[in-house]
Scaffold this motif. Sequence first.
Motif, PDB file in Angstrom:
ATOM      1  N   GLY A   1       3.590  -8.956  -3.461  1.00 16.13           N
ATOM      2  CA  GLY A   1       2.240  -8.883  -2.917  1.00 16.13           C
ATOM      3  C   GLY A   1       1.270  -8.273  -3.907  1.00 16.13           C
ATOM      4  N   VAL A   2       0.136  -7.782  -3.392  1.00 23.88           N
ATOM      5  CA  VAL A   2      -0.911  -7.216  -4.251  1.00 23.88           C
ATOM      6  C   VAL A   2      -1.309  -5.844  -3.730  1.00 23.88           C
ATOM      7  N   THR A   3      -2.013  -5.096  -4.581  1.00 24.45           N
ATOM      8  CA  THR A   3      -2.489  -3.774  -4.185  1.00 24.45           C
ATOM      9  C   THR A   3      -3.756  -3.432  -4.955  1.00 24.45           C
ATOM     10  N   LEU A   4      -4.342  -2.283  -4.631  1.00 23.05           N
ATOM     11  CA  LEU A   4      -5.531  -1.790  -5.322  1.00 23.05           C
ATOM     12  C   LEU A   4      -5.175  -0.434  -5.916  1.00 23.05           C
TER      13      LEU A   4
ATOM     14  N   GLU B   1       4.094  -0.868   3.582  1.00 21.01           N
ATOM     15  CA  GLU B   1       3.802   0.485   3.124  1.00 21.01           C
ATOM     16  C   GLU B   1       4.954   1.027   2.288  1.00 21.01           C
ATOM     17  N   PHE B   2       4.608   1.727   1.185  1.00 17.41           N
ATOM     18  CA  PHE B   2       5.603   2.277   0.277  1.00 17.41           C
ATOM     19  C   PHE B   2       5.417   3.787   0.142  1.00 17.41           C
ATOM     20  N   GLY B   3       6.523   4.478  -0.083  1.00 16.65           N
ATOM     21  CA  GLY B   3       6.479   5.935  -0.206  1.00 16.65           C
ATOM     22  C   GLY B   3       6.393   6.427  -1.626  1.00 16.65           C
ATOM     23  N   SER B   4       6.556   5.533  -2.604  1.00 16.77           N
ATOM     24  CA  SER B   4       6.493   5.964  -4.005  1.00 16.77           C
ATOM     25  C   SER B   4       5.782   4.918  -4.848  1.00 16.77           C
ATOM     26  N   LEU B   5       5.178   5.375  -5.920  1.00 11.30           N
ATOM     27  CA  LEU B   5       4.439   4.498  -6.821  1.00 11.30           C
ATOM     28  C   LEU B   5       5.377   3.572  -7.581  1.00 11.30           C
ATOM     29  N   ASP B   6       6.532   4.089  -8.013  1.00 12.31           N
ATOM     30  CA  ASP B   6       7.486   3.267  -8.747  1.00 12.31           C
ATOM     31  C   ASP B   6       7.967   2.084  -7.905  1.00 12.31           C
ATOM     32  N   ALA B   7       8.280   2.340  -6.650  1.00 11.45           N
ATOM     33  CA  ALA B   7       8.738   1.259  -5.769  1.00 11.45           C
ATOM     34  C   ALA B   7       7.638   0.232  -5.559  1.00 11.45           C
ATOM     35  N   LEU B   8       6.411   0.721  -5.392  1.00 13.21           N
ATOM     36  CA  LEU B   8       5.274  -0.176  -5.195  1.00 13.21           C
ATOM     37  C   LEU B   8       5.082  -1.089  -6.401  1.00 13.21           C
ATOM     38  N   MET B   9       5.090  -0.511  -7.615  1.00 16.53           N
ATOM     39  CA  MET B   9       4.864  -1.305  -8.820  1.00 16.53           C
ATOM     40  C   MET B   9       6.030  -2.265  -9.079  1.00 16.53           C
TER      41      MET B   9
ATOM     42  N   TYR C   1      -7.216   4.700  -1.788  1.00 18.12           N
ATOM     43  CA  TYR C   1      -7.258   3.356  -2.367  1.00 18.12           C
ATOM     44  C   TYR C   1      -6.945   2.303  -1.308  1.00 18.12           C
ATOM     45  N   ARG C   2      -6.066   2.651  -0.409  1.00 14.50           N
ATOM     46  CA  ARG C   2      -5.714   1.750   0.689  1.00 14.50           C
ATOM     47  C   ARG C   2      -6.938   1.455   1.553  1.00 14.50           C
ATOM     48  N   GLU C   3      -7.723   2.494   1.832  1.00 17.11           N
ATOM     49  CA  GLU C   3      -8.926   2.312   2.642  1.00 17.11           C
ATOM     50  C   GLU C   3      -9.969   1.485   1.888  1.00 17.11           C
ATOM     51  N   LYS C   4     -10.085   1.715   0.577  1.00 14.92           N
ATOM     52  CA  LYS C   4     -11.015   0.926  -0.249  1.00 14.92           C
ATOM     53  C   LYS C   4     -10.655  -0.552  -0.194  1.00 14.92           C
ATOM     54  N   LEU C   5      -9.361  -0.850  -0.340  1.00 12.97           N
ATOM     55  CA  LEU C   5      -8.901  -2.236  -0.307  1.00 12.97           C
ATOM     56  C   LEU C   5      -9.202  -2.869   1.043  1.00 12.97           C
TER      57      LEU C   5
ATOM     58  N   VAL D   1       0.833  -1.203   0.000  1.00 12.37           N
ATOM     59  CA  VAL D   1       0.000   0.000   0.000  1.00 12.37           C
ATOM     60  C   VAL D   1       0.865   1.250   0.000  1.00 12.37           C
ATOM     61  N   LEU D   2       0.250   2.361  -0.420  1.00 14.68           N
ATOM     62  CA  LEU D   2       0.923   3.651  -0.374  1.00 14.68           C
ATOM     63  C   LEU D   2       0.726   4.271   1.010  1.00 14.68           C
ATOM     64  N   HIS D   3       1.079   5.548   1.130  1.00 14.18           N
ATOM     65  CA  HIS D   3       1.066   6.240   2.413  1.00 14.18           C
ATOM     66  C   HIS D   3      -0.232   6.034   3.202  1.00 14.18           C
ATOM     67  N   LYS D   4      -0.111   6.140   4.519  1.00 15.50           N
ATOM     68  CA  LYS D   4      -1.286   6.134   5.375  1.00 15.50           C
ATOM     69  C   LYS D   4      -2.155   7.324   5.004  1.00 15.50           C
TER      70      LYS D   4
END
Length: 292
Positions: free
Chosen positions: A231-234, A215-223, A195-199, A188-191
């Motif tokens: 893992g997975v994300t929304l 938890e990740f601080g950037s979209l590039d790192a997350l992807m 989208y994190r709450e939706k998931l 997930v991205l930042h608190k």
Amino acid sequence: MDIQSLRIFKAVAEYGSISKAAKELNYAQSNITTRMQQLENSLQTVLFYRHNKGVTLTAKGEVLITYADKIFRLLDETKEVMRDQEEPQGPLSIGSMETTAAVHLPRFLSRYHSAYPQVDLNLKTGPTSQHIEAVLNYKLDGAFVSGPLSHPDLITKKVFSEELVLVGNSLLSQSLKSHKVDDLTLLVLHKGCFYREKLKHWLHEEGVIPSKVMEFGSLDALMGCIAAGLGVTLLPLSIVQRYSYLEEVTHYSIPEKFSLVDTLFIYRTDVTFSTPLIKFAEMFQEERISPL
């Protein structure tokens, strides 16, 4: 109570020291002390706790600093309005979710900068909750956030709608088929990320308790970690399409009640519109920013 006394008060509060404020303002320390005593006498309250290391605001001092910030903001807005500039210029601070900034805003911001080069545009990315608070506290002129949203102090304008999808790598399909979603790690991205709450709400309704949340601080790192099978994300489908070069990444639809999300542009109801903000709102409405 006068404006100059408020400016001195604000400086003392920011520096936490009468001597430091005096040095910054190029005043004699005794003058600063006298001004603060006069201000406290006129308001009939104590604004500072005095101690060996300097001064600290009292509860009443905290209240006054809030009003002082509003007063100075209104003074700045008044000056901007009185200038009656035909050509927009000056600062404009806009907030945006990282996903919106990455996919939908670059071309629009480029056109805005070309049209109004005298505007000092500052884009800050972060989660929806952070931007709502920043707009309410006058830290941002406006922000792109996820909705729905209703607040008496905010004006909200719908910009577009997007579809959220469950994102993972090829191993995701095997987990879904074997109903081992509980074993998946959620990325997930930042608190405060919408989208994190939706998931979280979707999984709760499904009775799923993930084994771990990272938890990740950037979209590039997350992807990148999604592609690696961590893992997975929304995320919005538009983001998955933007990262289509990551062949390992795949996505799946989720129930419509959780998948559809609106992106809104928000600003305070009580702000005096600056010319840069007016032109910004007009331009994105004309451009009709939409999902790719």
